[in-house]
Design a protein around this motif. Sequence first.
Motif, PDB file in Angstrom:
ATOM      1  N   ALA A  41       2.086  -4.500   3.964  1.00  0.00           N
ATOM      2  CA  ALA A  41       1.005  -4.317   4.938  1.00  0.00           C
ATOM      3  C   ALA A  41       0.166  -5.589   4.985  1.00  0.00           C
ATOM      4  CB  ALA A  41       0.148  -3.133   4.528  1.00  0.00           C
ATOM      5  N   GLN A  69       6.688   1.489   9.811  1.00  0.00           N
ATOM      6  CA  GLN A  69       6.584   2.946   9.883  1.00  0.00           C
ATOM      7  C   GLN A  69       7.902   3.564  10.352  1.00  0.00           C
ATOM      8  OE1 GLN A  69       3.166   3.908  12.281  1.00  0.00           O
ATOM      9  NE2 GLN A  69       1.767   2.808  10.932  1.00  0.00           N
ATOM     10  N   HIS A 114       5.800  10.355   3.039  1.00  0.00           N
ATOM     11  CA  HIS A 114       4.911   9.539   2.215  1.00  0.00           C
ATOM     12  C   HIS A 114       5.727   8.390   1.613  1.00  0.00           C
ATOM     13  CE1 HIS A 114       1.514   8.549  -0.327  1.00  0.00           C
ATOM     14  NE2 HIS A 114       2.387   8.386  -1.312  1.00  0.00           N
ATOM     15  N   THR A 142       5.482   4.673  -0.790  1.00  0.00           N
ATOM     16  CA  THR A 142       4.759   3.758  -1.667  1.00  0.00           C
ATOM     17  C   THR A 142       5.378   2.372  -1.551  1.00  0.00           C
ATOM     18  OG1 THR A 142       6.191   4.350  -3.515  1.00  0.00           O
ATOM     19  CG2 THR A 142       4.123   5.561  -3.321  1.00  0.00           C
ATOM     20  N   VAL A 186      -0.450  -1.297   8.736  1.00  0.00           N
ATOM     21  CA  VAL A 186       0.991  -1.157   8.503  1.00  0.00           C
ATOM     22  C   VAL A 186       1.638  -1.224   9.875  1.00  0.00           C
ATOM     23  CG1 VAL A 186       2.843   0.307   7.641  1.00  0.00           C
ATOM     24  CG2 VAL A 186       0.639   0.273   6.458  1.00  0.00           C
ATOM     25  N   THR A 225       0.844  -1.187   0.000  1.00  0.00           N
ATOM     26  CA  THR A 225       0.000   0.000   0.000  1.00  0.00           C
ATOM     27  C   THR A 225       0.877   1.234   0.000  1.00  0.00           C
ATOM     28  OG1 THR A 225      -1.904   1.021   1.117  1.00  0.00           O
ATOM     29  CG2 THR A 225      -0.152   0.157   2.540  1.00  0.00           C
ATOM     30  N   GLU A 226       0.257   2.396   0.004  1.00  0.00           N
ATOM     31  CA  GLU A 226       0.984   3.634   0.268  1.00  0.00           C
ATOM     32  C   GLU A 226       0.475   4.181   1.584  1.00  0.00           C
ATOM     33  OE1 GLU A 226      -0.146   6.920  -2.489  1.00  0.00           O
ATOM     34  OE2 GLU A 226       0.186   5.417  -4.011  1.00  0.00           O
ATOM     35  N   THR A 227       1.343   4.898   2.267  1.00  0.00           N
ATOM     36  CA  THR A 227       0.962   5.420   3.575  1.00  0.00           C
ATOM     37  C   THR A 227       1.746   6.683   3.885  1.00  0.00           C
ATOM     38  OG1 THR A 227       0.586   4.794   5.889  1.00  0.00           O
ATOM     39  CG2 THR A 227       2.662   4.093   4.913  1.00  0.00           C
ATOM     40  N   ASP A 228       1.211   7.449   4.820  1.00  0.00           N
ATOM     41  CA  ASP A 228       1.899   8.624   5.345  1.00  0.00           C
ATOM     42  C   ASP A 228       2.251   8.356   6.798  1.00  0.00           C
ATOM     43  OD1 ASP A 228       1.669  10.142   3.010  1.00  0.00           O
ATOM     44  OD2 ASP A 228      -0.313  10.876   3.582  1.00  0.00           O
ATOM     45  N   VAL A 229       3.448   8.787   7.193  1.00  0.00           N
ATOM     46  CA  VAL A 229       3.892   8.667   8.579  1.00  0.00           C
ATOM     47  C   VAL A 229       4.311  10.057   9.035  1.00  0.00           C
ATOM     48  CG1 VAL A 229       5.564   7.615  10.145  1.00  0.00           C
ATOM     49  CG2 VAL A 229       4.730   6.314   8.181  1.00  0.00           C
TER      50      VAL A 229
END
Length: 82
Positions: free
Chosen positions: A34, A50, A28, A30, A45, A16-20
């Motif tokens: 997860a 992270q 951000h 990609t 995630v 997935t993509e995620t922001d931390v």
Amino acid sequence: MFRCSKCKKWLKSTTTETDVVYNGITYHATNVPAKICPECGKIIVYEIIQERIVQYATQRNIKNIDYEECENEESASSQLVL
């Protein structure tokens, strides 16, 4: 393997993509490994992932990273040491 806390279904692996957010800075990423619930679609995630996102981004002094690419570079570097 783990179960979804909501549906109790077995989680499946995905990317997935995620922001931390760390110290007020949003990173951000990609291609992040997860887990996903096949029933409700909840994506998890793990905290260790992270932390690695923040580590990779701060080492490279960038805010957007490709997690898989960073992992591959790390793996290649460790092979050179051996």
